[in-house]
Design a protein around this motif. Sequence first.
Motif, short mmCIF file in Angstrom:
data_model
loop_
_atom_site.label_atom_id
_atom_site.label_comp_id
_atom_site.label_asym_id
_atom_site.label_seq_id
_atom_site.Cartn_x
_atom_site.Cartn_y
_atom_site.Cartn_z
N ALA A 52 -34.17 23.13 -1.47
CA ALA A 52 -34.86 22.07 -0.71
C ALA A 52 -36.10 21.55 -1.43
N GLU A 74 -39.98 13.51 -6.04
CA GLU A 74 -40.85 13.01 -4.97
C GLU A 74 -40.09 12.21 -3.91
N HIS A 77 -37.12 14.53 -0.44
CA HIS A 77 -37.26 14.89 0.99
C HIS A 77 -36.51 13.94 1.92
N ILE A 80 -32.77 15.29 2.28
CA ILE A 80 -32.52 16.68 2.67
C ILE A 80 -32.90 16.91 4.13
#
Lengths: 210, 219
Positions: A52, A74, A77, A80
Amino acid sequence: MIEYSLTVESINKTFGRRLIFSGINFKLDSSTIFGISGPNGSGKSTLVKIIANIISPSSGKLVHNLNGTEIKPEKLHNHIGLVSPYLVLYDEFSAYENLNYFSEIRGISFDKEKVDKLLNKFLLYNRKDDLVKTYSSGMKQRLKFIFALMHSPQLIILDEPTSNLDDEGKEVVYELVKKEAEKNIVIIASNEKTDLSLCSETIDLKNYKK
Amino acid sequence: MKSYALFKKDISSELRTRYAINALAMFIIVTLSIILFSIGNERISSSLTGGLFWVIIFFTSMSGLSRVFVSEEERGTSLTLQLIAAPSTVFSGKLLFNLILVFAMNTVIAILYSALFNTFVLKNFALFLTSFILSNIGLAFASTIIAAIISKAGAKGTLYPVLSFPILLPLILTSVQLTLFAMDGTSFETAKFELAIVGCYDVIIFTVSYLLFDFIWKE
Protein backbone atom coordinates in the motif's frame (compact mmCIF):
# COMPACT_ATOMS: atom_id res chain seq x y z
CA MET A 1 -11.43 -1.79 -19.38
CA ILE A 2 -8.81 -0.56 -16.92
CA GLU A 3 -5.82 -2.90 -16.67
CA TYR A 4 -3.97 -2.72 -13.37
CA SER A 5 -0.95 -4.80 -12.49
CA LEU A 6 1.27 -5.13 -9.44
CA THR A 7 4.77 -6.55 -9.70
CA VAL A 8 6.67 -7.44 -6.53
CA GLU A 9 10.36 -8.15 -7.13
CA SER A 10 12.62 -9.67 -4.45
CA ILE A 11 11.08 -7.81 -1.52
CA ASN A 12 13.00 -8.05 1.77
CA LYS A 13 12.06 -6.41 5.06
CA THR A 14 14.07 -6.20 8.26
CA PHE A 15 13.41 -4.24 11.44
CA GLY A 16 16.85 -3.62 12.89
CA ARG A 17 18.56 -7.01 12.79
CA ARG A 18 15.29 -8.95 12.74
CA LEU A 19 14.38 -10.39 9.37
CA ILE A 20 10.64 -10.25 8.71
CA PHE A 21 10.66 -11.85 5.26
CA SER A 22 12.89 -12.08 2.21
CA GLY A 23 12.75 -12.98 -1.45
CA ILE A 24 9.07 -12.35 -2.10
CA ASN A 25 8.19 -12.26 -5.81
CA PHE A 26 4.81 -12.22 -7.50
CA LYS A 27 2.93 -10.49 -10.27
CA LEU A 28 -0.78 -9.79 -10.14
CA ASP A 29 -3.13 -8.56 -12.85
CA SER A 30 -6.71 -7.34 -12.77
CA SER A 31 -9.42 -9.89 -11.88
CA THR A 32 -7.31 -11.70 -9.30
CA ILE A 33 -7.83 -12.59 -5.65
CA PHE A 34 -4.46 -13.12 -3.99
CA GLY A 35 -3.96 -14.40 -0.46
CA ILE A 36 -1.25 -13.72 2.11
CA SER A 37 -1.18 -16.12 5.04
CA GLY A 38 1.23 -16.90 7.84
CA PRO A 39 1.33 -17.27 11.60
CA ASN A 40 1.09 -14.28 13.94
CA GLY A 41 4.16 -12.06 13.61
CA SER A 42 5.10 -13.48 10.22
CA GLY A 43 4.80 -10.04 8.59
CA LYS A 44 1.41 -10.14 6.86
CA SER A 45 0.54 -6.59 7.89
CA THR A 46 4.07 -5.41 7.08
CA LEU A 47 3.77 -6.80 3.56
CA VAL A 48 0.34 -5.19 3.22
CA LYS A 49 1.79 -1.82 4.28
CA ILE A 50 4.62 -2.18 1.76
CA ILE A 51 2.17 -2.98 -1.04
CA ALA A 52 0.00 0.00 0.00
CA ASN A 53 3.10 2.27 -0.14
CA ILE A 54 2.85 3.13 3.56
CA ILE A 55 6.28 1.78 4.46
CA SER A 56 9.28 1.02 2.26
CA PRO A 57 10.85 -2.40 1.81
CA SER A 58 14.46 -2.81 3.03
CA SER A 59 15.31 -3.99 -0.48
CA GLY A 60 13.46 -5.00 -3.61
CA LYS A 61 11.03 -3.22 -5.85
CA LEU A 62 7.28 -2.80 -6.32
CA VAL A 63 5.79 -1.57 -9.56
CA HIS A 64 2.15 -0.51 -9.86
CA ASN A 65 1.04 -0.18 -13.48
CA LEU A 66 -2.17 1.31 -14.82
CA ASN A 67 -2.86 0.54 -18.47
CA GLY A 68 0.84 -0.20 -18.97
CA THR A 69 2.12 3.02 -17.37
CA GLU A 70 3.85 3.04 -14.00
CA ILE A 71 1.95 5.03 -11.36
CA LYS A 72 4.01 7.64 -9.54
CA PRO A 73 4.29 6.96 -5.77
CA GLU A 74 2.61 10.28 -4.87
CA LYS A 75 -0.45 9.30 -6.96
CA LEU A 76 -0.73 5.71 -5.71
CA HIS A 77 -3.17 6.47 -2.88
CA ASN A 78 -5.94 7.20 -5.41
CA HIS A 79 -5.68 3.65 -6.81
CA ILE A 80 -5.53 1.72 -3.53
CA GLY A 81 -8.26 0.83 -1.05
CA LEU A 82 -7.16 -0.62 2.28
CA VAL A 83 -9.13 -2.22 5.10
CA SER A 84 -7.13 -3.18 8.17
CA PRO A 85 -7.47 -3.39 11.96
CA TYR A 86 -4.89 -0.57 12.43
CA LEU A 87 -6.81 1.82 10.19
CA VAL A 88 -8.61 4.40 12.34
CA LEU A 89 -11.25 6.85 11.15
CA TYR A 90 -12.02 10.17 12.84
CA ASP A 91 -14.14 9.54 15.93
CA GLU A 92 -15.26 13.15 16.25
CA PHE A 93 -16.97 13.11 12.84
CA SER A 94 -20.00 11.19 11.61
CA ALA A 95 -19.58 8.50 8.95
CA TYR A 96 -20.88 10.89 6.32
CA GLU A 97 -18.54 13.70 7.42
CA ASN A 98 -15.57 11.32 7.41
CA LEU A 99 -16.35 10.13 3.88
CA ASN A 100 -17.01 13.66 2.65
CA TYR A 101 -13.67 14.95 4.01
CA PHE A 102 -11.83 11.96 2.52
CA SER A 103 -13.25 12.76 -0.93
CA GLU A 104 -12.30 16.44 -0.63
CA ILE A 105 -8.77 15.64 0.55
CA ARG A 106 -8.33 13.15 -2.30
CA GLY A 107 -9.43 15.90 -4.67
CA ILE A 108 -12.37 13.94 -6.07
CA SER A 109 -16.03 14.87 -6.01
CA PHE A 110 -18.16 13.23 -3.33
CA ASP A 111 -20.21 10.56 -5.10
CA LYS A 112 -23.29 10.66 -2.87
CA GLU A 113 -25.10 8.00 -4.86
CA LYS A 114 -22.21 5.52 -4.56
CA VAL A 115 -21.65 6.27 -0.87
CA ASP A 116 -25.36 5.85 -0.08
CA LYS A 117 -25.34 2.55 -1.95
CA LEU A 118 -22.34 1.33 0.05
CA LEU A 119 -23.84 2.56 3.33
CA ASN A 120 -27.00 0.60 2.54
CA LYS A 121 -25.01 -2.48 1.57
CA PHE A 122 -23.10 -2.40 4.85
CA LEU A 123 -26.25 -1.60 6.86
CA LEU A 124 -24.97 1.76 8.07
CA TYR A 125 -27.28 4.12 6.20
CA ASN A 126 -29.52 4.80 9.20
CA ARG A 127 -26.49 5.62 11.36
CA LYS A 128 -24.63 7.71 8.75
CA ASP A 129 -25.06 10.96 10.69
CA ASP A 130 -23.99 9.52 14.06
CA LEU A 131 -20.49 10.19 15.34
CA VAL A 132 -18.08 7.32 14.66
CA LYS A 133 -17.20 7.20 18.38
CA THR A 134 -20.70 5.84 19.03
CA TYR A 135 -20.15 2.92 16.63
CA SER A 136 -19.42 -0.64 17.72
CA SER A 137 -16.19 -2.28 16.51
CA GLY A 138 -18.15 -4.21 13.88
CA MET A 139 -19.76 -1.03 12.56
CA LYS A 140 -16.36 0.66 12.39
CA GLN A 141 -15.08 -2.32 10.38
CA ARG A 142 -18.00 -1.95 7.95
CA LEU A 143 -17.27 1.77 7.60
CA LYS A 144 -13.66 0.95 6.72
CA PHE A 145 -14.92 -1.04 3.73
CA ILE A 146 -16.88 2.00 2.53
CA PHE A 147 -13.75 4.14 3.04
CA ALA A 148 -11.73 1.65 0.98
CA LEU A 149 -14.20 1.40 -1.89
CA MET A 150 -15.73 4.87 -2.23
CA HIS A 151 -13.06 6.10 -4.69
CA SER A 152 -13.33 2.98 -6.90
CA PRO A 153 -9.73 1.75 -6.47
CA GLN A 154 -8.14 -0.83 -8.77
CA LEU A 155 -6.16 -2.51 -5.97
CA ILE A 156 -8.14 -3.51 -2.88
CA ILE A 157 -6.10 -4.74 0.07
CA LEU A 158 -7.96 -6.44 2.89
CA ASP A 159 -5.98 -7.17 6.04
CA GLU A 160 -8.01 -9.44 8.32
CA PRO A 161 -11.20 -8.34 6.54
CA THR A 162 -13.70 -10.25 8.64
CA SER A 163 -12.38 -9.35 12.09
CA ASN A 164 -15.15 -7.95 14.34
CA LEU A 165 -17.84 -8.82 11.79
CA ASP A 166 -20.93 -10.92 12.45
CA ASP A 167 -22.04 -13.66 10.02
CA GLU A 168 -24.19 -11.22 8.06
CA GLY A 169 -21.25 -8.80 7.73
CA LYS A 170 -18.94 -11.61 6.61
CA GLU A 171 -21.39 -12.63 3.90
CA VAL A 172 -21.52 -9.04 2.61
CA VAL A 173 -17.70 -8.95 2.53
CA TYR A 174 -17.38 -12.26 0.65
CA GLU A 175 -19.97 -11.16 -1.88
CA LEU A 176 -18.15 -7.86 -2.31
CA VAL A 177 -14.73 -9.51 -2.74
CA LYS A 178 -16.10 -11.71 -5.54
CA LYS A 179 -17.73 -8.72 -7.26
CA GLU A 180 -14.64 -6.48 -6.99
CA ALA A 181 -12.39 -9.28 -8.27
CA GLU A 182 -14.31 -9.31 -11.55
CA LYS A 183 -12.30 -6.28 -12.69
CA ASN A 184 -9.84 -5.37 -9.92
CA ILE A 185 -7.04 -6.94 -7.89
CA VAL A 186 -8.05 -8.02 -4.39
CA ILE A 187 -5.38 -9.00 -1.86
CA ILE A 188 -6.48 -10.73 1.34
CA ALA A 189 -4.10 -11.07 4.30
CA SER A 190 -5.63 -13.40 6.84
CA ASN A 191 -5.39 -16.61 8.80
CA GLU A 192 -9.08 -17.42 8.39
CA LYS A 193 -9.52 -20.42 6.11
CA THR A 194 -12.86 -19.08 4.85
CA ASP A 195 -11.24 -15.78 3.84
CA LEU A 196 -8.36 -17.51 2.07
CA SER A 197 -10.66 -19.97 0.29
CA LEU A 198 -11.70 -17.09 -1.99
CA CYS A 199 -8.13 -16.69 -3.27
CA SER A 200 -6.87 -18.17 -6.52
CA GLU A 201 -3.27 -18.09 -5.23
CA THR A 202 -1.87 -17.76 -1.70
CA ILE A 203 1.63 -17.27 -0.32
CA ASP A 204 2.55 -18.42 3.17
CA LEU A 205 5.03 -16.01 4.74
CA LYS A 206 6.59 -18.66 6.97
CA ASN A 207 8.30 -19.87 3.78
CA TYR A 208 10.09 -16.55 3.29
CA LYS A 209 12.24 -16.36 6.38
CA LYS A 210 15.66 -17.16 4.87
CA MET B 1 -7.56 22.72 -2.88
CA LYS B 2 -6.64 19.33 -1.38
CA SER B 3 -4.49 21.05 1.24
CA TYR B 4 -7.34 23.43 1.98
CA ALA B 5 -9.68 20.44 2.43
CA LEU B 6 -7.24 18.94 4.95
CA PHE B 7 -7.01 22.31 6.69
CA LYS B 8 -10.82 22.47 6.83
CA LYS B 9 -10.91 18.97 8.31
CA ASP B 10 -8.34 19.97 10.95
CA ILE B 11 -10.19 23.16 11.87
CA SER B 12 -13.46 21.27 12.16
CA SER B 13 -11.79 18.54 14.23
CA GLU B 14 -10.13 21.15 16.47
CA LEU B 15 -13.42 22.96 17.09
CA ARG B 16 -14.97 19.68 18.23
CA THR B 17 -12.12 18.24 20.27
CA ARG B 18 -10.43 21.50 21.47
CA TYR B 19 -7.19 19.55 21.38
CA ALA B 20 -4.85 22.54 20.86
CA ILE B 21 -7.00 25.63 21.53
CA ASN B 22 -7.65 24.82 25.19
CA ALA B 23 -4.00 23.97 25.86
CA LEU B 24 -2.85 27.21 24.22
CA ALA B 25 -5.43 29.43 25.94
CA MET B 26 -4.63 28.00 29.38
CA PHE B 27 -0.91 28.31 28.77
CA ILE B 28 -1.16 31.96 27.73
CA ILE B 29 -3.26 32.86 30.78
CA VAL B 30 -1.10 30.93 33.24
CA THR B 31 2.21 32.27 31.86
CA LEU B 32 1.05 35.87 31.83
CA SER B 33 -0.32 35.52 35.37
CA ILE B 34 2.94 34.02 36.68
CA ILE B 35 5.00 36.82 35.13
CA LEU B 36 2.63 39.46 36.54
CA PHE B 37 2.74 37.91 40.04
CA SER B 38 6.52 37.50 39.99
CA ILE B 39 7.09 41.11 38.91
CA GLY B 40 4.69 42.56 41.48
CA ASN B 41 5.08 46.32 41.70
CA GLU B 42 8.58 46.37 40.21
CA ARG B 43 9.03 48.41 37.05
CA ILE B 44 10.91 46.23 34.58
CA SER B 45 13.13 47.64 31.84
CA SER B 46 11.88 47.80 28.26
CA SER B 47 14.58 45.37 27.07
CA LEU B 48 13.40 42.78 29.60
CA THR B 49 9.80 43.36 28.52
CA GLY B 50 10.69 42.64 24.88
CA GLY B 51 12.55 39.48 25.86
CA LEU B 52 9.74 38.20 28.07
CA PHE B 53 7.28 38.70 25.20
CA TRP B 54 9.19 36.17 23.08
CA VAL B 55 9.69 33.79 26.03
CA ILE B 56 5.89 33.55 26.31
CA ILE B 57 5.56 33.01 22.56
CA PHE B 58 8.25 30.31 22.52
CA PHE B 59 6.79 28.28 25.39
CA THR B 60 3.19 28.69 24.23
CA SER B 61 4.25 27.38 20.83
CA MET B 62 5.86 24.41 22.56
CA SER B 63 2.60 23.59 24.30
CA GLY B 64 0.30 23.69 21.27
CA LEU B 65 1.91 23.55 17.86
CA SER B 66 3.07 19.94 17.98
CA ARG B 67 -0.54 18.79 18.23
CA VAL B 68 -1.05 19.07 14.50
CA PHE B 69 0.83 15.80 13.93
CA VAL B 70 0.93 14.32 17.44
CA SER B 71 -2.87 14.13 17.65
CA GLU B 72 -3.01 12.19 14.36
CA GLU B 73 -0.29 9.82 15.57
CA GLU B 74 -1.83 9.31 19.02
CA ARG B 75 -5.28 8.61 17.63
CA GLY B 76 -3.84 6.32 14.95
CA THR B 77 -5.25 8.37 12.06
CA SER B 78 -1.85 9.03 10.44
CA LEU B 79 -2.30 5.88 8.37
CA THR B 80 -5.68 7.13 7.16
CA LEU B 81 -4.04 10.37 6.03
CA GLN B 82 -1.32 8.42 4.23
CA LEU B 83 -4.02 6.54 2.35
CA ILE B 84 -5.91 9.58 1.16
CA ALA B 85 -3.27 12.23 0.46
CA ALA B 86 0.17 12.75 -1.01
CA PRO B 87 2.86 13.89 1.48
CA SER B 88 2.94 17.38 -0.07
CA THR B 89 -0.82 17.77 0.54
CA VAL B 90 -0.45 16.68 4.16
CA PHE B 91 2.45 19.06 4.77
CA SER B 92 0.73 22.05 3.15
CA GLY B 93 -2.55 21.40 4.98
CA LYS B 94 -0.88 21.05 8.37
CA LEU B 95 1.31 24.07 7.71
CA LEU B 96 -1.73 26.18 6.87
CA PHE B 97 -3.38 25.08 10.12
CA ASN B 98 -0.27 25.93 12.17
CA LEU B 99 0.09 29.29 10.42
CA ILE B 100 -3.45 30.29 11.38
CA LEU B 101 -2.95 28.97 14.91
CA VAL B 102 0.39 30.82 15.36
CA PHE B 103 -1.02 34.12 14.11
CA ALA B 104 -4.17 33.83 16.25
CA MET B 105 -2.21 32.76 19.33
CA ASN B 106 0.51 35.41 19.02
CA THR B 107 -1.96 38.19 18.25
CA VAL B 108 -3.82 37.35 21.48
CA ILE B 109 -0.50 37.29 23.36
CA ALA B 110 0.55 40.66 21.87
CA ILE B 111 -2.79 42.30 22.75
CA LEU B 112 -2.84 40.93 26.32
CA TYR B 113 0.83 41.72 26.80
CA SER B 114 0.54 45.36 25.71
CA ALA B 115 -2.56 45.74 27.90
CA LEU B 116 -0.88 44.29 31.01
CA PHE B 117 2.68 45.65 30.73
CA ASN B 118 3.06 49.44 30.76
CA THR B 119 6.68 49.24 29.61
CA PHE B 120 5.73 47.41 26.38
CA VAL B 121 5.42 50.54 24.23
CA LEU B 122 6.06 50.29 20.50
CA LYS B 123 7.49 53.46 19.01
CA ASN B 124 7.83 51.94 15.52
CA PHE B 125 4.69 49.86 15.12
CA ALA B 126 5.25 49.17 11.40
CA LEU B 127 8.64 47.59 12.17
CA PHE B 128 7.10 45.50 14.95
CA LEU B 129 4.29 44.35 12.63
CA THR B 130 6.72 43.38 9.86
CA SER B 131 9.00 41.45 12.20
CA PHE B 132 5.97 39.89 13.94
CA ILE B 133 4.60 38.58 10.62
CA LEU B 134 7.99 37.27 9.41
CA SER B 135 8.76 35.64 12.79
CA ASN B 136 5.36 34.00 13.00
CA ILE B 137 5.80 32.51 9.54
CA GLY B 138 9.20 31.09 10.55
CA LEU B 139 7.76 29.80 13.82
CA ALA B 140 4.92 28.02 12.01
CA PHE B 141 7.25 26.48 9.39
CA ALA B 142 9.75 25.23 11.98
CA SER B 143 7.10 23.97 14.44
CA THR B 144 5.30 22.03 11.73
CA ILE B 145 8.34 20.06 10.56
CA ILE B 146 9.56 19.47 14.13
CA ALA B 147 6.06 18.23 15.05
CA ALA B 148 6.19 15.79 12.11
CA ILE B 149 9.58 14.48 13.28
CA ILE B 150 8.69 14.07 16.95
CA SER B 151 5.25 12.55 16.28
CA LYS B 152 7.02 9.31 15.27
CA ALA B 153 9.12 9.26 18.46
CA GLY B 154 8.34 7.81 21.88
CA ALA B 155 8.90 10.71 24.30
CA LYS B 156 7.07 13.33 22.26
CA GLY B 157 6.44 15.83 25.06
CA THR B 158 10.09 16.07 26.05
CA LEU B 159 11.55 15.90 22.58
CA TYR B 160 9.57 18.80 21.13
CA PRO B 161 11.08 21.66 23.18
CA VAL B 162 14.52 20.02 23.15
CA LEU B 163 14.57 19.73 19.36
CA SER B 164 12.88 23.11 18.85
CA PHE B 165 15.34 25.07 20.97
CA PRO B 166 18.39 24.91 18.65
CA ILE B 167 16.24 25.24 15.52
CA LEU B 168 14.23 28.21 16.78
CA LEU B 169 17.09 29.96 18.62
CA PRO B 170 18.28 32.11 15.66
CA LEU B 171 14.69 33.11 14.94
CA ILE B 172 13.83 33.96 18.55
CA LEU B 173 17.07 35.92 19.16
CA THR B 174 16.57 37.99 16.01
CA SER B 175 12.89 38.52 16.79
CA VAL B 176 13.79 39.76 20.31
CA GLN B 177 16.24 42.21 18.74
CA LEU B 178 13.64 43.44 16.24
CA THR B 179 11.06 43.91 19.01
CA LEU B 180 13.60 45.98 20.97
CA PHE B 181 14.25 48.06 17.84
CA ALA B 182 10.50 48.64 17.50
CA MET B 183 10.29 49.67 21.16
CA ASP B 184 13.25 52.06 20.73
CA GLY B 185 11.75 53.58 17.57
CA THR B 186 14.61 52.38 15.35
CA SER B 187 14.07 52.88 11.60
CA PHE B 188 13.59 50.13 9.01
CA GLU B 189 16.93 51.13 7.48
CA THR B 190 18.80 50.31 10.70
CA ALA B 191 16.85 47.06 11.24
CA LYS B 192 17.18 45.78 7.67
CA PHE B 193 19.94 43.29 8.55
CA GLU B 194 17.81 41.59 11.25
CA LEU B 195 14.76 41.61 8.97
CA ALA B 196 16.85 39.94 6.26
CA ILE B 197 17.95 37.25 8.73
CA VAL B 198 14.33 36.41 9.62
CA GLY B 199 13.31 36.48 5.95
CA CYS B 200 16.16 34.12 5.01
CA TYR B 201 15.33 31.87 7.96
CA ASP B 202 11.75 31.55 6.66
CA VAL B 203 12.89 30.64 3.15
CA ILE B 204 15.50 28.12 4.36
CA ILE B 205 13.27 26.38 6.89
CA PHE B 206 10.40 26.15 4.36
CA THR B 207 12.65 24.67 1.65
CA VAL B 208 14.29 22.17 4.01
CA SER B 209 10.91 21.17 5.48
CA TYR B 210 9.34 20.63 2.09
CA LEU B 211 12.26 18.51 0.91
CA LEU B 212 12.47 16.44 4.09
CA PHE B 213 8.79 15.82 4.69
CA ASP B 214 8.45 12.85 2.30
CA PHE B 215 11.14 10.94 4.21
CA ILE B 216 9.72 11.84 7.62
CA TRP B 217 6.13 11.01 6.70
CA LYS B 218 6.83 7.60 5.18
CA GLU B 219 8.19 5.17 7.77
